[in-house]
Design an enzyme around this catalytic site. Sequence first.
Site, PDB file in Angstrom:
ATOM      1  CB  ILE A  14      19.107 -13.329  10.496  1.00 29.71           C
ATOM      2  CG1 ILE A  14      18.740 -11.676  11.355  1.00 29.71           C
ATOM      3  CG2 ILE A  14      19.811 -13.276   9.334  1.00 29.71           C
ATOM      4  CD1 ILE A  14      20.025 -10.997  11.258  1.00 29.71           C
ATOM      5  N   GLY A  15      16.133 -13.786  12.382  1.00 29.59           N
ATOM      6  CA  GLY A  15      15.639 -14.066  13.623  1.00 29.59           C
ATOM      7  C   GLY A  15      14.119 -13.836  13.797  1.00 29.59           C
ATOM      8  N   GLY A  20       8.501  -9.461  16.870  1.00 31.92           N
ATOM      9  CA  GLY A  20       8.319  -9.441  15.370  1.00 31.92           C
ATOM     10  C   GLY A  20       9.648 -10.111  14.803  1.00 31.92           C
ATOM     11  CE  LYS A  37      14.720  -6.875  18.535  1.00 30.63           C
ATOM     12  NZ  LYS A  37      15.410  -6.996  20.040  1.00 30.63           N
ATOM     13  CG  ASP A 131      17.464 -10.745  27.851  1.00 27.61           C
ATOM     14  OD1 ASP A 131      17.840 -11.738  28.412  1.00 27.61           O
ATOM     15  OD2 ASP A 131      16.736 -10.900  26.753  1.00 27.61           O
TER      16      ASP A 131
HETATM   17  P1  ADP Z   1      15.122 -10.898  20.596  1.00 28.41           P
HETATM   18  O1  ADP Z   1      15.869 -11.587  21.309  1.00 28.41           O
HETATM   19  O2  ADP Z   1      14.275  -9.824  21.282  1.00 28.41           O
HETATM   20  O3  ADP Z   1      14.163 -11.757  19.630  1.00 28.41           O
HETATM   21  P2  ADP Z   1      17.407  -9.925  19.035  1.00 28.41           P
HETATM   22  O4  ADP Z   1      17.743  -8.261  18.943  1.00 28.41           O
HETATM   23  O5  ADP Z   1      18.333 -10.709  20.105  1.00 28.41           O
HETATM   24  O6  ADP Z   1      15.802 -10.133  19.448  1.00 28.41           O
HETATM   25  O7  ADP Z   1      17.452 -10.737  17.681  1.00 28.41           O
HETATM   26  C1  ADP Z   1      17.176 -11.729  17.517  1.00 28.41           C
HETATM   27  C2  ADP Z   1      18.074 -12.609  16.535  1.00 28.41           C
HETATM   28  O8  ADP Z   1      18.460 -12.006  15.540  1.00 28.41           O
HETATM   29  C3  ADP Z   1      19.464 -12.795  17.372  1.00 28.41           C
HETATM   30  O9  ADP Z   1      19.402 -13.721  18.485  1.00 28.41           O
HETATM   31  C4  ADP Z   1      20.594 -12.898  16.209  1.00 28.41           C
HETATM   32  O10 ADP Z   1      20.393 -14.207  15.804  1.00 28.41           O
HETATM   33  C5  ADP Z   1      19.735 -12.117  15.157  1.00 28.41           C
HETATM   34  N1  ADP Z   1      20.489 -10.578  15.328  1.00 28.41           N
HETATM   35  C6  ADP Z   1      19.864  -9.546  15.987  1.00 28.41           C
HETATM   36  N2  ADP Z   1      20.560  -8.561  15.693  1.00 28.41           N
HETATM   37  C7  ADP Z   1      21.594  -8.753  15.206  1.00 28.41           C
HETATM   38  C8  ADP Z   1      23.027  -8.006  14.623  1.00 28.41           C
HETATM   39  N3  ADP Z   1      22.738  -6.923  14.731  1.00 28.41           N
HETATM   40  N4  ADP Z   1      23.674  -8.783  13.856  1.00 28.41           N
HETATM   41  C9  ADP Z   1      23.505 -10.193  13.575  1.00 28.41           C
HETATM   42  N5  ADP Z   1      22.355 -10.884  13.946  1.00 28.41           N
HETATM   43  C10 ADP Z   1      21.683 -10.248  14.811  1.00 28.41           C
HETATM   44 MG    MG Z   2      17.786 -11.479  21.984  1.00 33.32          MG
END
Ligand code: ADP
Ligand code: MG
Length: 269
Positions: A14-15, A20, A37, A131
């Site tokens: 999803i991201g 990573g 994550k 952040d």
């Molecule tokens: P980073 O910004 O360091 O890349 P994030 O923890 O913000 O990492 O996660 C990246 C993306 O993954 C988020 O912007 C969101 O779209 C998705 N995501 C992360 N954690 C969750 C969660 N608990 N539930 C739903 N989506 C999530």
């Molecule tokens: Mg983020």
Amino acid sequence: WRRSMEKYSLVKVIGEGSFGRAVLVRCKSSQEKYVVKEIQLPKNQSKLENSRREAILLSRMKHPNIVAFREACEADELLWIVMEYCSGGDLLQRIKQQKSNQFSVDNILKWFAEMCAGAKHIHDQRVLHRDLKSKNIFLTDNGTVKLGDFGSACILNSSKAYAHAYVGTPYYVAPEIWDNKPYNNKSDVWSLGCVLYELCTLRHPFQASSWKSLILKVCRGAYPPLPSHLPYELQYLVKQMFKTNPKDRPSLHTILTSHRVSKLLRTHL
Ligand code: ADP
Ligand code: MG
């Protein structure tokens, strides 16, 4: 996917970021969905501590408005943080979906009160998020807001609070950070002010075509006024949160208990 994570099956990615990736998984025994994550661990010892800090600080937070930590494990230079899945996606996506349809005042205030409650809990543990932005604030299926992404968080008054090499989106960064002052609890309040403004207008309060003019606007606290149909108390709140001197900015405790704001919340929620 290693042995330590065998109890989960992968649903989808999803991201993806520099750290990573974030993947949606399902627990094989309970069928519950979670987000994992997956962080590539660096070899360098001090950077290694930075990566682990995210899991440690998130695991300390237990609050209805903070993404719930489930477990973390490490193997083969990878760190996995397993947490609650917020199926409503992030607030930035949600804001973009609105196109030019404004959120109702009730909706703005409900989400704002929830994010302040989450952030107050973080500050009460002597932790700074550092952040806060709409992309790091998540929505559950029932529309509750939860703060997430503790990848930049640190303990208040630690030397790390000073060594803040800024990376990422600059729109939410408080004036004192551009002025090379240490990050403090009021810098998180500034960032939440930016999110509140975004909820009110669907735009960033401080926008410019270059870094230099953006920083100048932030340091002057110069933002376009809120639409006049919004209650005066909301305009006042935004003005307080955008005080350029962090000492003049209210703390989350003050925001949540001040007469004006609690009256506003009482009449709208
Ligand atoms: P980073 O910004 O360091 O890349 P994030 O923890 O913000 O990492 O996660 C990246 C993306 O993954 C988020 O912007 C969101 O779209 C998705 N995501 C992360 N954690 C969750 C969660 N608990 N539930 C739903 N989506 C999530
Ligand atoms: Mg983020």
